[in-house]
Each structure stands twice: as C-alpha cells, then as structure tokens.
Motif scaffolding. Structure first.
Motif, short mmCIF file in Angstrom:
data_model
loop_
_atom_site.label_atom_id
_atom_site.label_comp_id
_atom_site.label_asym_id
_atom_site.label_seq_id
_atom_site.Cartn_x
_atom_site.Cartn_y
_atom_site.Cartn_z
N MET A 1 0.84 -1.20 0.00
CA MET A 1 0.00 0.00 0.00
C MET A 1 0.88 1.25 0.00
O MET A 1 1.85 1.33 0.75
CB MET A 1 -0.92 0.01 1.23
N LYS A 2 0.52 2.21 -0.85
CA LYS A 2 1.26 3.46 -0.94
C LYS A 2 0.44 4.57 -0.29
O LYS A 2 -0.72 4.78 -0.63
CB LYS A 2 1.54 3.82 -2.42
N ILE A 3 1.06 5.29 0.66
CA ILE A 3 0.36 6.33 1.41
C ILE A 3 1.10 7.65 1.30
O ILE A 3 2.29 7.75 1.62
CB ILE A 3 0.22 5.95 2.90
N LEU A 4 0.40 8.68 0.84
CA LEU A 4 0.94 10.03 0.77
C LEU A 4 0.53 10.80 2.03
O LEU A 4 -0.65 10.82 2.39
CB LEU A 4 0.40 10.75 -0.48
N VAL A 5 1.51 11.40 2.69
CA VAL A 5 1.24 12.15 3.92
C VAL A 5 1.66 13.60 3.71
O VAL A 5 2.84 13.88 3.45
CB VAL A 5 2.02 11.57 5.12
N THR A 6 0.70 14.52 3.79
CA THR A 6 1.05 15.95 3.72
C THR A 6 1.44 16.42 5.13
O THR A 6 1.10 15.81 6.13
CB THR A 6 -0.12 16.78 3.20
N GLY A 7 2.15 17.53 5.17
CA GLY A 7 2.56 18.05 6.47
C GLY A 7 3.63 17.22 7.15
O GLY A 7 3.70 17.14 8.37
N TYR A 8 4.49 16.60 6.36
CA TYR A 8 5.51 15.70 6.91
C TYR A 8 6.47 16.42 7.86
O TYR A 8 7.02 15.81 8.77
CB TYR A 8 6.30 15.06 5.75
N ASN A 9 6.67 17.71 7.67
CA ASN A 9 7.59 18.45 8.52
C ASN A 9 6.98 18.83 9.87
O ASN A 9 7.67 19.38 10.74
CB ASN A 9 8.08 19.72 7.81
N GLY A 10 5.69 18.56 10.05
CA GLY A 10 5.02 18.87 11.30
C GLY A 10 5.08 17.70 12.28
O GLY A 10 5.63 16.64 11.98
N GLN A 11 4.49 17.90 13.45
CA GLN A 11 4.55 16.89 14.50
C GLN A 11 3.84 15.60 14.08
O GLN A 11 4.38 14.50 14.20
CB GLN A 11 3.90 17.43 15.78
#
Length: 284
Positions: A1-11
């Motif tokens: 499964m491929k998951i894109l996560v936005t806000g990677y630089n956040g907590q």
C-alpha cells in the motif's frame, strides 16, 4: 500500500510516516517545499504521478491567533488545499484522511462533544477547518475526518516543550485553568491513523489520548513527570487574553472509535510519561 502524507515536517505528519514505515508500508511524506497544496495544478499533477492508495492530510495553517489577521493564507491552505487534495483523491479512488480539530465546536458547556454535535467555530482557524470537513464530505465517499486536540510530538514545538523551556529560567508561572480538553501524543495518534488507512470504516471520528484536564493541570503534570519543582498558578482565560478566542470546553467523546473496532489511545498521563522519556533520550 502506498500512502501520501502531507505536512511531513510537522509533528503529526512526521510520526505518521514513521509508523507506516514500521509496518512496511510505502510512505511518501511531503512538506510545503515539495508540494504547495495551494497550487491546484501542482497538487493534481503530483498526486497523479504518485498514484497513492491513501492520502493522509496532516498539513494545515495552525497559527490560531495569526489566522485572525492572515485570513487569506489560512483559507488558501486549510480550505483550498484540502479541496484540491480531495479532488485528486477522488480521481484515483484513493482513501482520504483529513485531520480536523476541536476548534470546530463553540467550546460551551462541560460535557464531551460527540461527532454528530453541531459545529459552531468561534475563530477563523476553526471555521476554515470546518469548511475543509464539509468539502471532504461533499467530494468523497471513502473518507475519514479525524478531529484532534492539544497535539504534542517529537518533531516540532508544543506546550510541553514550551513549559520545559520556561522552567529553565523560572520557578513559578501562571497557566490558564478554565480551558479543558485532552492532550494528544502524535506517536499514539499515528498508530490509529494507519489503522484507519488499512480499514474501511469511514466517517467522522474524535481522536485524542483518554482523559481530560485543563492547561494548568497539564503543566503541573509535566513538571511532576520531569521532576521539576516549578509552581503553577491557575488563572482564567480573561487574565490571559489572546487574539483568537480559545474554546473553554474541548472535551471530545471517543466512544465511536470503540464502537467501530478501533483501539482507543492510552490515557494522556501515560502518553506524557513516554513523551518526556523520549525527549530525554533525544537530548542524550
């Protein structure tokens, strides 16, 4: 499964990517440097090239006080950015997890809000996050809306780090004691979000560590765990005015998680102990 996560630089985004990696999922974490979610064309092209199975949308404009003045930017990120990502998810028939907030409620009363309670944000930040919720629901069927509160994690600034930093130079401080909610450790929340990504029990959820406290009680517990003798004086919201109104009641019921078969997060005191321990290890 491929998951894109936005806000990677956040907590939160940071811990979500770590948790997915621990489970051997294909994780792609992106920050504003790689993807400007305010740019519709860029969002659509980026997502089409990656073709993720799931988008976990952690990126947001979260400067609550600044949002009252910088409304255009706040709207652009929290509303338009969410819309572009949701449309991109729809094009791929990808699952979408939208991170929302306790600020969608008016903060009145003293009983925990449930997912079906009427949203009535009192500040601009909360308004934009609720608009994002409505957009997600209008575009997608395969979505989770996850409302969270009082977040703390290793990657970024938060209330705990601020308290510990202040304690280095002061032995007494005043903290608001009439705003109640639940602290949320991103490590624990990330595990839930990945569980959701792997399931299809879509809908609106509340997710934070178990138990409630006010900010002054939270601060006292922080110093207790850190073995620091700082004295915490409880004050009212009126004694500590801010540009944006903070909800006095941010308690949220997490019963729906249990009903849908998801594992609730541990209590906040347990999360705090683990977090302070992790911070001390990072320093070493």
């Amino acid at each position: 499964m491929k998951i894109l996560v936005t806000g990677y630089n956040g907590q939160l985004g940071y811990d979500v990517v770590l948790e997915g990696n621990r489970r051997n999922l294909q994780m792609i974490g992106t920050g504003s440097g790689e993807l400007d979610i305010r740019d519709e064309k860029q969002v659509k092209e980026y997502v089409q090239i990656l073709r993720p199975d799931v988008i976990i949308h952690c990126a947001a404009y979260t400067a609550v006080d600044n949002a009252e003045d910088d409304k255009e930017t706040c709207w652009d990120v929290n509303v338009n950015g969410t819309k572009y990502l949701a449309e991109a998810a729809q094009d791929l028939d990808a699952k979408f997890i939208y991170i929302s907030t306790d600020y969608v409620f008016n903060g009145e009363g003293n009983t925990p809000f449930v997912e079906t309670d009427k949203a009535a944000p009192v500040g601009y930040y909360g308004l934009t996050k609720f608009e994002g919720e409505q957009i997600v629901q209008s575009i997608l069927d395969k979505y989770y809306i996850v409302r969270i509160s009082w977040v703390f994690g290793i990657n970024g600034n938060n209330f705990i780090k601020t308290m510990l930093r202040i304690a280095e130079t002061r032995n007494e401080l005043s903290v608001v004691g009439d705003q109640f909610g639940s602290p949320t450790y991103t490590y624990d929340l990330a595990r839930l979000l990945i569980d959701m990504a792997l399931a299809d029990k879509y809908g609106v959820y509340h997710a934070s560590n178990e138990g409630f406290c006010n900010w002054a009680e939270f601060a006292k517990e922080i110093f207790k765990v850190a073995e620091n003798s700082v004295i915490v004086n409880s004050i009212t919201s009126e004694q500590y005015p801010t540009k944006a109104v903070r909800p006095k009641n941010s308690r949220m019921s997490k019963q729906k998680l249990v009903e849908k078969g998801f594992k609730p997060l541990p209590n906040w005191q347990d999360a705090l102990i683990r977090y302070v321990q992790k911070l001390s290890e990072e320093v070493k």
